[in-house]
Write a protein that holds these residues in place. Sequence first.
Motif, PDB file in Angstrom:
ATOM      1  N   PRO A 132      42.105 -46.630 -30.931  1.00  0.00           N
ATOM      2  CA  PRO A 132      43.331 -45.913 -30.576  1.00  0.00           C
ATOM      3  C   PRO A 132      44.457 -46.884 -30.217  1.00  0.00           C
ATOM      4  O   PRO A 132      44.215 -48.004 -29.759  1.00  0.00           O
ATOM      5  N   MET A 133      45.695 -46.437 -30.436  1.00  0.00           N
ATOM      6  CA  MET A 133      46.869 -47.251 -30.128  1.00  0.00           C
ATOM      7  C   MET A 133      47.249 -46.995 -28.672  1.00  0.00           C
ATOM      8  O   MET A 133      47.904 -45.997 -28.345  1.00  0.00           O
ATOM      9  N   SER A 187      57.881 -49.723 -17.075  1.00  0.00           N
ATOM     10  CA  SER A 187      56.610 -49.522 -16.376  1.00  0.00           C
ATOM     11  C   SER A 187      56.147 -48.072 -16.415  1.00  0.00           C
ATOM     12  O   SER A 187      55.008 -47.784 -16.061  1.00  0.00           O
ATOM     13  N   ARG A 188      57.042 -47.175 -16.849  1.00  0.00           N
ATOM     14  CA  ARG A 188      56.705 -45.744 -16.907  1.00  0.00           C
ATOM     15  C   ARG A 188      57.287 -45.164 -18.195  1.00  0.00           C
ATOM     16  O   ARG A 188      58.378 -45.543 -18.616  1.00  0.00           O
ATOM     17  N   ALA A 189      56.564 -44.211 -18.772  1.00  0.00           N
ATOM     18  CA  ALA A 189      57.060 -43.569 -19.987  1.00  0.00           C
ATOM     19  C   ALA A 189      58.370 -42.842 -19.734  1.00  0.00           C
ATOM     20  O   ALA A 189      59.252 -42.811 -20.604  1.00  0.00           O
ATOM     21  N   ASP A 190      58.517 -42.266 -18.547  1.00  0.00           N
ATOM     22  CA  ASP A 190      59.742 -41.510 -18.273  1.00  0.00           C
ATOM     23  C   ASP A 190      60.936 -42.409 -17.954  1.00  0.00           C
ATOM     24  O   ASP A 190      62.025 -41.910 -17.692  1.00  0.00           O
ATOM     25  N   ALA A 191      60.747 -43.737 -17.995  1.00  0.00           N
ATOM     26  CA  ALA A 191      61.874 -44.647 -17.816  1.00  0.00           C
ATOM     27  C   ALA A 191      62.624 -44.889 -19.117  1.00  0.00           C
ATOM     28  O   ALA A 191      63.678 -45.513 -19.115  1.00  0.00           O
ATOM     29  N   ASP A 228      51.287 -42.864 -34.264  1.00  0.00           N
ATOM     30  CA  ASP A 228      50.451 -43.452 -33.215  1.00  0.00           C
ATOM     31  C   ASP A 228      51.291 -44.100 -32.119  1.00  0.00           C
ATOM     32  O   ASP A 228      50.994 -43.963 -30.929  1.00  0.00           O
ATOM     33  N   VAL A 229      52.338 -44.817 -32.519  1.00  0.00           N
ATOM     34  CA  VAL A 229      53.180 -45.480 -31.533  1.00  0.00           C
ATOM     35  C   VAL A 229      53.978 -44.451 -30.736  1.00  0.00           C
ATOM     36  O   VAL A 229      54.140 -44.576 -29.514  1.00  0.00           O
ATOM     37  N   ASP A 234      55.048 -41.649 -25.595  1.00  0.00           N
ATOM     38  CA  ASP A 234      55.201 -40.381 -24.877  1.00  0.00           C
ATOM     39  C   ASP A 234      54.432 -40.355 -23.556  1.00  0.00           C
ATOM     40  O   ASP A 234      54.813 -39.626 -22.635  1.00  0.00           O
ATOM     41  N   THR A 235      53.367 -41.134 -23.468  1.00  0.00           N
ATOM     42  CA  THR A 235      52.480 -41.034 -22.307  1.00  0.00           C
ATOM     43  C   THR A 235      52.261 -42.331 -21.550  1.00  0.00           C
ATOM     44  O   THR A 235      51.731 -42.305 -20.425  1.00  0.00           O
ATOM     45  N   GLU A 236      52.625 -43.452 -22.126  1.00  0.00           N
ATOM     46  CA  GLU A 236      52.345 -44.749 -21.508  1.00  0.00           C
ATOM     47  C   GLU A 236      53.611 -45.609 -21.486  1.00  0.00           C
ATOM     48  O   GLU A 236      54.514 -45.395 -22.300  1.00  0.00           O
TER      49      GLU A 236
END
Length: 314
Positions: A132-133, A187-191, A228-229, A234-236
């Motif tokens: 997995p990516m 450091s966060r996906a929501d950044a 995949d990217v 979206d989550t990492e």
Amino acid sequence: MQAASVSGIGREGQVGLFGLWRWLGPLSLVVALSCSAFTLATDSPLFSRYAWQLDLPPEPAMPLPARQGFATVGDFKMAYAIYGAGSPVLLIHGGLGNAEQWAAVVGPLAAHHQVIVADTRGHGRSERGSAPMTYDQLADDYLGLLDSLHLSKVALVGWSDGGIIGLDIAMHHPERLQSLVTYGANSRADALVKPVINPVMVEIGQRSEEDFIADGAGPAAWQRLTHDVQRMWDTEPSWTSADLARIRTRTLIADGQYEEFIDPDDTRSMAAAIPGARLELLPDTGHFAPLQTPAAFSRMVLAFLDQGDDPAGP
């Protein structure tokens, strides 16, 4: 355009992508015309002020490598090349990009260090493999590359996704890092923030798929990679200040004054959370400094690395 070398590192005059398709998708004629209307004459005073939005120089050819090839890493073959001599520095490119995006930086760094570049899993000429990516997996891939090259410890310079991979290694395998420089990482996906489209982004977005296919893959492989990217973005990552505080590697958190994709609060928070980390913002540039202002980027990196090599340094 010049054909790429065996390792996929050396194409002239092309530019890859750092995740712009997340927002741009297929570019419409309306967007292209709007951005063309925004373009200013290069001799205008405004051009100097807004060059980071308007000007994307072609990449130079990569220097002649001392060594290049493919390393078997887990379930795939990873394209790599090595330049120069001295203490080793690993450069990691961004998402949907490739190692050739370091072309203007390799020379200045290789004058002082042994420089290792590679194409991340599924990118450039590296195989995709079946794993997995995820950033954890990509970190393991680069550690596997270092093992295959018999390098126990390196300085790591990571751009965008490459910086996130560097942070992952610093958290989980600090014994492998002499120092760490991140540029344009989060450091966060929501950044991640939705950027205002400018001509540089349009040019990169238009070239990205063509560059990937030119590296030997087809449209189906590109679609799989972007899927995949995208899912990874979206989550990492999802690190807390406590996670970052575990890092003991000597670290420089860097970015451009006009970073387009990352919330600047996240950049400052990372530097504040990592013990002893330095924060540096390059003036008059954004996310693409290694392409747009490679001399300033290289000076910043060398100043940090060389100070760390000095026994009198921190």
